[in-house]
Enzyme design. Structure first.
Site, short mmCIF file in Angstrom:
data_model
loop_
_atom_site.label_atom_id
_atom_site.label_comp_id
_atom_site.label_asym_id
_atom_site.label_seq_id
_atom_site.Cartn_x
_atom_site.Cartn_y
_atom_site.Cartn_z
N CYS A 65 0.85 -1.19 0.00
CA CYS A 65 0.00 0.00 0.00
C CYS A 65 0.89 1.24 0.00
CB CYS A 65 -0.90 -0.02 1.23
SG CYS A 65 -1.90 1.47 1.41
N CYS A 68 0.27 3.14 3.64
CA CYS A 68 0.69 2.62 4.95
C CYS A 68 1.75 1.52 4.86
CB CYS A 68 -0.52 2.11 5.73
SG CYS A 68 -1.22 0.59 5.07
N CYS A 114 -7.42 -0.89 1.06
CA CYS A 114 -6.47 -1.42 2.01
C CYS A 114 -7.20 -1.61 3.34
CB CYS A 114 -5.31 -0.44 2.17
SG CYS A 114 -4.20 -0.87 3.52
N CYS A 117 -5.55 0.87 6.20
CA CYS A 117 -5.70 2.34 6.24
C CYS A 117 -6.85 2.86 5.39
CB CYS A 117 -4.39 3.01 5.83
SG CYS A 117 -4.10 2.97 4.05
N CYS A 137 -8.56 -5.38 -10.01
CA CYS A 137 -8.13 -4.36 -10.96
C CYS A 137 -7.69 -3.16 -10.15
CB CYS A 137 -9.34 -4.04 -11.85
SG CYS A 137 -8.99 -2.89 -13.15
ZN LIG Z 1 -2.87 1.06 3.46
#
Ligand SMILES: [Zn+2]
Length: 150
Positions: A65, A68, A114, A117, A137
């Site tokens: 990510c 984070c 995510c 976060c 995607c």
């Molecule tokens: Zn994240």
């Protein structure tokens, strides 16, 4: 292995519990990210197809990510979907991703975020390759590739 049934179940009945949570204010995210990363991850934007840096990259490693740093996907589950966005058949771990029903633009889709976060990543569709049948995607701008050093 997750299937479309699991994805719908998460979107309708609640998501798996993440290992940790990262929560920041919009101002903090804005200061940390590029304008394009902020627009996509915090304002649910979409990058133009075939524009993303990770679209045709197949190096070994983990896709983390951009907000984070939590690992989301793995290079072994990336495939070429021809759509113009990085595509995966599974998350790296069942609880890495959060799913929500998205009815924007007159369509019913499943948004993926995510789970640590809440960064917007993209969408998941039930038209991926077997055996999972899933196609995640994902916007390149929402991830960084942590390359494996052999
Ligand atoms: Zn994240």
């Amino acid at each position: 292995m997750l299937t479309w049934k699991n994805v719908i179940d998460f979107a309708v009945n609640g998501n798996p519990t993440p290992e940790r949570r990262v929560e920041k204010s919009d101002a903090e995210w804005y200061a940390q990210l590029t304008p394009e990363q902020y627009r996509i991850t915090r304002e649910k934007g979409t990058e133009r197809p075939h524009s993303g840096a990770l679209c045709s990259v197949y190096d070994s490693g983990k896709y983390n990510c951009v907000c984070c740093g939590t690992p989301l996907f793995d290079s072994t589950i990336k495939f070429s979907s021809g759509t113009g966005w990085p595509s995966f058949t599974q998350p790296i771990k069942e609880n890495a991703i959060k799913y929500e029903r998205d009815t924007s633009y007159g369509m019913v889709r499943v948004e993926v975020m995510c789970n640590t976060c809440d960064a917007h990543l993209g969408h998941v569709f039930p038209d991926g390759p077997e055996p999972s049948g899933l196609r995640y995607c994902i916007n390149s701008e929402s991830m960084t590739l942590d390359k494996e050093t052999a």
